[in-house]
Design an enzyme around this catalytic site. Structure first.
Site, PDB file in Angstrom:
ATOM      1  N   LYS A 128       5.071 -42.166 -19.914  1.00 58.85           N
ATOM      2  CA  LYS A 128       6.310 -41.368 -19.751  1.00 58.85           C
ATOM      3  C   LYS A 128       7.346 -41.771 -20.795  1.00 58.85           C
ATOM      4  O   LYS A 128       7.954 -40.931 -21.446  1.00 58.85           O
ATOM      5  CB  LYS A 128       6.878 -41.586 -18.340  1.00 58.85           C
ATOM      6  CG  LYS A 128       8.335 -41.153 -18.183  1.00 58.85           C
ATOM      7  CD  LYS A 128       8.874 -41.418 -16.796  1.00 58.85           C
ATOM      8  CE  LYS A 128       9.431 -42.792 -16.547  1.00 58.85           C
ATOM      9  NZ  LYS A 128      10.799 -43.037 -17.063  1.00 58.85           N
ATOM     10  N   ASN A 129       7.549 -43.082 -20.932  1.00 59.12           N
ATOM     11  CA  ASN A 129       8.647 -43.550 -21.790  1.00 59.12           C
ATOM     12  C   ASN A 129       8.338 -43.433 -23.278  1.00 59.12           C
ATOM     13  O   ASN A 129       9.224 -43.605 -24.114  1.00 59.12           O
ATOM     14  CB  ASN A 129       9.040 -44.983 -21.411  1.00 59.12           C
ATOM     15  CG  ASN A 129       9.734 -45.024 -20.057  1.00 59.12           C
ATOM     16  OD1 ASN A 129      10.092 -43.976 -19.512  1.00 59.12           O
ATOM     17  ND2 ASN A 129       9.913 -46.213 -19.503  1.00 59.12           N
ATOM     18  N   CYS A 137      23.754 -45.189 -12.479  1.00 52.29           N
ATOM     19  CA  CYS A 137      22.344 -45.156 -12.124  1.00 52.29           C
ATOM     20  C   CYS A 137      22.116 -46.291 -11.139  1.00 52.29           C
ATOM     21  O   CYS A 137      22.738 -47.349 -11.265  1.00 52.29           O
ATOM     22  CB  CYS A 137      21.553 -45.356 -13.412  1.00 52.29           C
ATOM     23  SG  CYS A 137      19.824 -45.672 -13.197  1.00 52.29           S
ATOM     24  N   PRO A 156      25.228 -47.994 -19.991  1.00 52.48           N
ATOM     25  CA  PRO A 156      26.098 -47.513 -21.062  1.00 52.48           C
ATOM     26  C   PRO A 156      25.295 -47.024 -22.270  1.00 52.48           C
ATOM     27  O   PRO A 156      24.101 -47.312 -22.369  1.00 52.48           O
ATOM     28  CB  PRO A 156      26.903 -48.766 -21.442  1.00 52.48           C
ATOM     29  CG  PRO A 156      26.039 -49.914 -21.063  1.00 52.48           C
ATOM     30  CD  PRO A 156      25.185 -49.455 -19.905  1.00 52.48           C
ATOM     31  N   LEU A 213      25.681 -48.865 -27.517  1.00 54.14           N
ATOM     32  CA  LEU A 213      24.869 -49.339 -28.649  1.00 54.14           C
ATOM     33  C   LEU A 213      24.299 -48.145 -29.437  1.00 54.14           C
ATOM     34  O   LEU A 213      24.189 -48.204 -30.668  1.00 54.14           O
ATOM     35  CB  LEU A 213      23.742 -50.255 -28.163  1.00 54.14           C
ATOM     36  CG  LEU A 213      24.215 -51.524 -27.434  1.00 54.14           C
ATOM     37  CD1 LEU A 213      23.043 -52.246 -26.780  1.00 54.14           C
ATOM     38  CD2 LEU A 213      24.938 -52.474 -28.401  1.00 54.14           C
ATOM     39  N   ILE A 230      17.371 -57.924 -17.566  1.00 52.04           N
ATOM     40  CA  ILE A 230      17.639 -56.674 -18.316  1.00 52.04           C
ATOM     41  C   ILE A 230      18.619 -55.786 -17.529  1.00 52.04           C
ATOM     42  O   ILE A 230      19.613 -55.309 -18.068  1.00 52.04           O
ATOM     43  CB  ILE A 230      16.337 -55.877 -18.577  1.00 52.04           C
ATOM     44  CG1 ILE A 230      15.242 -56.784 -19.151  1.00 52.04           C
ATOM     45  CG2 ILE A 230      16.612 -54.669 -19.474  1.00 52.04           C
ATOM     46  CD1 ILE A 230      15.404 -57.213 -20.561  1.00 52.04           C
ATOM     47  N   ARG A 272       8.809 -38.737 -10.625  1.00 43.88           N
ATOM     48  CA  ARG A 272       9.403 -38.794 -11.970  1.00 43.88           C
ATOM     49  C   ARG A 272       8.505 -39.581 -12.921  1.00 43.88           C
ATOM     50  O   ARG A 272       8.535 -39.357 -14.121  1.00 43.88           O
ATOM     51  CB  ARG A 272      10.770 -39.484 -11.913  1.00 43.88           C
ATOM     52  CG  ARG A 272      11.868 -38.654 -11.326  1.00 43.88           C
ATOM     53  CD  ARG A 272      13.195 -39.369 -11.477  1.00 43.88           C
ATOM     54  NE  ARG A 272      13.229 -40.038 -12.767  1.00 43.88           N
ATOM     55  CZ  ARG A 272      13.733 -41.246 -12.989  1.00 43.88           C
ATOM     56  NH1 ARG A 272      14.291 -41.914 -12.019  1.00 43.88           N
ATOM     57  NH2 ARG A 272      13.701 -41.777 -14.180  1.00 43.88           N
TER      58      ARG A 272
END
Ligand code: EPU
Length: 419
Positions: free
Chosen positions: A22-23, A115, A121, A124, A328, A398
């Site tokens: 997916k990513n 989320c 954010p 970056l 993370i 998802r």
């Protein structure tokens, strides 16, 4: 809204075929906007997040055709503004910013909101776009980027929690069509970034160093159409690896890249399970006497945050004390309170979870809150007594293609109920 009923206690065995990532697929599909020519992407998983991305591409003016796992996109003429109604459904929509800025020198995309896994954010990403010469404003809930010309430059995209995956993707995509050379220091090195860079290079980009902390992009005038097959989903694979460890006699993951799973495999082995790797498969065998673990999530090649919840589910029933540190997304512990309702003994101390293994979990109605937390609840249900009812299954859909069917084929008993 569907719900999933997991009847616990059934052993798993057999083979499971891992879907495309997916990513990887999401930014690769966004990257097709960088050219007027057709692109053909295969091994694209059938997931709701992918459907959202295809809707965004269509809205932007691209023609999109999908036949089973292959998607053809032709973006002859495109708009530079992505619609709020679709964008708001998926945070990864921000990865159209880079391609729109690269090709149109202008992009207007709704700013992603909060989320459940924590603050998300995009400072970056903006830092990188500004380094390329773009100006940015936030107005009416949108990020607006514009540039007369994009010029290559040196930048560092590392933030306080490490490198950014989609930020690296976004800047890399925009920089392919900038004038001159861009150097991204502090780049994300995830396999999905490498997959995107490989696709962009097939389109005529000149990218070197993807997979390291320093990526160099020599801008080109234009990109052309290309074909690409998406890499296997290492997080889906890791999830079935954990399921196999928990409930397996022997479970074989097929169509995977074992090297992408190295850190997960190391930890599962450290917990006492037998894991065997071959060129494109990984086999895991259950163990009656697993050991507790200490693990810390880190950027690739460290242990992935996207596998933290699933490991938590495994360690709930591993006698002894395990400790997980999430570096993370420090607040990514939405699964913990639900696991506790099933009898898990977990306490949270800041970004650390202390898990005291219990002898048994018991099925309960639980609420899925995000993709990986939901997967963890399904895994917990596999090893619980009785029935676990996982609500808000759209979170799982998802990111996991037919998770109920795949687990049932291995011997689980999972029902999907339309509510
Ligand atoms: N961050 C910033 N500023 C930014 C961007 C990120 O401070 O501008 C911070 C984040 O808050 C976080 C850290 O940097 O603390 C890393 O976030 P990153 O940007 O790498 O996350 P992402 O690119 O938005 C992707 C995956 C996530 C995965 C993370 C980390 C996609 C579509 N999403 O998100 O996947 O958790 O990288 O590996 O690729 C999932 O699949 O369930 C999922 C959440």
């Amino acid at each position: 809204m569907d719900k999933i009923l997991v009847h616990g206690g059934h052993k798993l065995s057999g083979n499971v075929r891992i879907s495309g990532s997916k990513n990887s697929a999401l930014p690769i599909l966004a990257a097709t906007l960088l050219t007027k020519e057709p692109c053909v992407i295969s091994n694209v998983p059938d997931l709701s997040d992918i459907h959202f991305m295809l809707q965004i591409l269509s809205h932007l003016g691209a023609s999109v055709e999908r036949a089973s796992g292959t998607v053809r996109v032709e973006a002859v003429k495109i708009k530079s503004e992505a619609p709020y109604d679709i964008v708001r459904k998926m945070r990864a929509s921000v990865c159209v910013l880079g391609p729109l800025l690269g090709r149109k020198k202008k992009a207007i995309v709704s700013l992603p909101g909060g989320c459940v896994i924590g603050d998300r954010p995009i400072d970056l990403h903006i830092r990188g776009f500004e380094a390329l010469g773009a100006t940015s404003v936030i107005e009416h809930g949108n990020v607006k980027l514009s540039a007369r010309t994009l010029r290559g430059s040196e930048m560092n995209l590392r933030g306080k929690n490490g490198p950014t995956v989609l930020g690296t993707d976004n800047v890399m995509m925009a920089a392919t069509l900038a004038k001159g050379v861009t150097v991204i220091e502090g780049a994300a090195a995830e396999p999905e970034v490498v997959d995107l860079a490989n696709f962009l290079n097939k389109m005529g980009a000149k990218i070197e160093g993807a997979g390291t902390r320093r990526i160099t992009i020599e801008g080109v005038k234009e990109l052309h159409g290309a074909e690409h097959s998406v890499i296997p989903d290492r997080i889906e694979a890791g999830t079935y690896l954990v399921a196999g460890a928990m409930m397996g006699t022997e479970v074989k993951l097929q169509r995977v890249k074992p090297e992408h799973l190295a850190s997960v495999i190391t930890h599962v082995r450290e917990s006492g399970y037998e894991v065997e790797t071959a060129a494109s498969s990984v086999t895991v065998r259950g163990n009656g006497n697993p050991k507790p673990l200490r693990l810390t999530t880190e950027p690739y090649p460290g242990f992935p945050t996207d596998m933290q919840a699933q490991m938590c589910a495994l360690l709930c029933r591993t006698i002894g004390i395990s400790v997980i540190s999430e570096t993370i997304f420090p607040q990514r512990y939405m699964h913990v309170s639900e696991l506790k309702r099933m009898g898990a003994d977990i306490s949270l101390d800041g970004h650390t979870a202390i898990i005291k293994g219990v002898k048994k979990l018991s099925g309960a109605p639980v609420m899925a809150s995000d993709l990986r937390a939901s997967a963890a609840l399904v895994l917990a249900g596999l090893q619980a007594d009785g029935v676990t009812e996982v609500n808000r299954v759209y979170h799982i859909d998802r990111g996991y293609e037919s998770i109920d069917e795949k687990l049932n084929a291995l011997g689980a008993r999972i029902e999907r109920v339309k509510v």
